[in-house]
Write a protein that holds these residues in place. Structure first.
Motif, short mmCIF file in Angstrom:
data_model
loop_
_atom_site.label_atom_id
_atom_site.label_comp_id
_atom_site.label_asym_id
_atom_site.label_seq_id
_atom_site.Cartn_x
_atom_site.Cartn_y
_atom_site.Cartn_z
N MET A 1 -7.20 0.33 -1.67
CA MET A 1 -8.03 -0.31 -0.65
C MET A 1 -7.28 -0.33 0.67
SD MET A 1 -9.22 -4.27 -0.39
CE MET A 1 -7.52 -4.72 -0.05
N THR A 2 -7.94 0.04 1.73
CA THR A 2 -7.32 -0.01 3.04
C THR A 2 -7.87 -1.20 3.79
OG1 THR A 2 -9.02 1.28 4.13
CG2 THR A 2 -7.22 2.49 3.09
N LEU A 3 -7.11 -1.65 4.77
CA LEU A 3 -7.59 -2.75 5.60
C LEU A 3 -8.59 -2.19 6.59
CD1 LEU A 3 -7.35 -5.69 6.15
CD2 LEU A 3 -5.49 -5.23 7.70
N LEU A 4 -8.75 -0.89 6.57
CA LEU A 4 -9.70 -0.16 7.40
C LEU A 4 -10.95 -0.99 7.61
CD1 LEU A 4 -10.92 3.42 6.59
CD2 LEU A 4 -12.34 1.68 7.55
N MET A 5 -11.74 -1.01 6.62
CA MET A 5 -13.00 -1.66 6.79
C MET A 5 -12.85 -3.14 6.60
SD MET A 5 -13.83 0.99 7.53
CE MET A 5 -14.71 1.33 8.71
N ALA A 6 -11.69 -3.49 6.14
CA ALA A 6 -11.45 -4.92 6.08
C ALA A 6 -11.79 -5.47 7.41
CB ALA A 6 -10.01 -5.17 5.76
N THR A 7 -11.46 -4.80 8.42
CA THR A 7 -11.79 -5.34 9.71
C THR A 7 -12.90 -4.56 10.33
OG1 THR A 7 -9.60 -6.04 9.93
CG2 THR A 7 -10.85 -6.02 11.88
N THR A 8 -13.16 -3.43 9.78
CA THR A 8 -14.28 -2.64 10.27
C THR A 8 -15.52 -3.49 10.30
OG1 THR A 8 -13.64 -0.42 9.82
CG2 THR A 8 -15.86 -0.94 9.36
N VAL A 9 -15.74 -4.19 9.29
CA VAL A 9 -16.94 -5.01 9.35
C VAL A 9 -16.56 -6.41 9.71
CG1 VAL A 9 -19.01 -5.67 8.16
CG2 VAL A 9 -17.99 -3.49 7.76
N VAL A 171 -14.15 -10.99 2.44
CA VAL A 171 -13.56 -10.78 1.13
C VAL A 171 -13.62 -9.29 0.82
CG1 VAL A 171 -13.62 -11.40 -1.31
CG2 VAL A 171 -14.33 -13.07 0.42
N VAL A 172 -12.48 -8.63 0.76
CA VAL A 172 -12.40 -7.19 0.55
C VAL A 172 -11.93 -6.92 -0.87
CG1 VAL A 172 -11.42 -5.01 1.35
CG2 VAL A 172 -11.81 -6.87 2.98
N GLU A 173 -12.82 -6.28 -1.64
CA GLU A 173 -12.51 -5.98 -3.05
C GLU A 173 -12.02 -7.22 -3.78
OE1 GLU A 173 -13.30 -3.36 -4.56
OE2 GLU A 173 -13.70 -1.93 -2.95
N GLY A 174 -12.68 -8.35 -3.50
CA GLY A 174 -12.36 -9.59 -4.19
C GLY A 174 -11.24 -10.40 -3.58
N VAL A 175 -10.60 -9.90 -2.54
CA VAL A 175 -9.48 -10.61 -1.91
C VAL A 175 -9.94 -11.24 -0.60
CG1 VAL A 175 -7.15 -10.40 -0.95
CG2 VAL A 175 -7.82 -9.02 -2.94
N SER A 176 -9.81 -12.56 -0.50
CA SER A 176 -10.23 -13.30 0.68
C SER A 176 -9.17 -13.22 1.77
CB SER A 176 -10.48 -14.77 0.31
OG SER A 176 -10.51 -15.58 1.47
#
Length: 218
Positions: A1-9, A171-176
């Motif tokens: 998992m990248t933080l890419l879309m973690a912040t992308t959205v 919450v990205v792939e279950g990680v808040s």
């Protein structure tokens, strides 16, 4: 998992800059999220040349397109948790300010992975929204051909004072993101105190935007 879309959205999280006359409003948080995301993605594509000249241009886009919809104060209070009661009003206000700036810088670094020619975002069905709800979780998926979709859930709440839906956690792939930062900041407060934590966040917020290298810890 990248933080890419973690912040992308994360472009879809929400604050209170409702003094902006151009703020997007929609009683349906699912539709609001999609509108804000599309505005942000479109601007990134249109201003790619400026971004290529300086990655710090992401700050401008995030501040103007995202942050009017990010509840950074509410998120900051959640991050402080029990430490909130041990702060003065002056310390709290300063923490809220630097935490917002820190979020902008964090989002900026994550957006360095975004490529509008490769990535698309699928949004949750807006018809799932139940009228009268004050808190929802909106699900999105970041799609890149040849890779598994990245799951991102946005926790949103309705602010009665601003009459606006605001996102306060991703919450990205279950990680808040909120819980992760709360744990980090709590540890920093124990070692540096609240003033030292504020100063560290300020330093991190002021660092030039660079390509994301997989380390977003304090």
């Amino acid at each position: 998992m990248t933080l890419l879309m973690a912040t992308t959205v994360a472009c879809i999280a929400l604050v209170s800059a409702t003094a902006n006359a151009d703020v997007i409003r929609d009683e349906n948080p699912y539709k609001l999220l999609e509108k804000v995301a599309n505005e942000t993605f479109n601007r990134i594509g249109a201003e790619r040349d400026q971004i290529n000249e300086s990655l710090d241009h992401f700050r401008v886009i995030i501040r103007e397109e995202m942050m009017p919809y990010v509840d950074s104060v509410y998120a900051a209070k959640r991050v402080l948790g029990r430490n909130l009661k041990d702060t003065t009003e002056e310390q709290r206000q300063e923490f809220y300010k630097v935490f917002r700036d820190y979020l902008i810088a964090t989002y900026g670094r994550a957006f360095t992975q975004y490529d509008e020619t490769k990535h698309t975002v699928e949004f949750d069905n807006a018809n799932r929204f139940e009228e009268g709800s004050k808190a929802v979780t909106v699900y999105t998926r970041v799609i890149e051909q040849g890779r598994p979709p990245i799951r991102m859930d946005f926790k949103m709440r309705y602010d009665d004072n601003d009459n606006l839906w605001k996102a306060y956690d991703m919450v990205v792939e279950g990680v808040s993101l909120l819980n992760s930062k709360a744990a980090e900041i709590s540890a920093v407060i124990r070692s540096r105190g609240i003033d030292g934590t504020i100063e560290l966040l300020r330093e991190k917020a002021n660092e030039p935007i660079r390509n994301y290298d997989g380390d977003e810890s304090l």
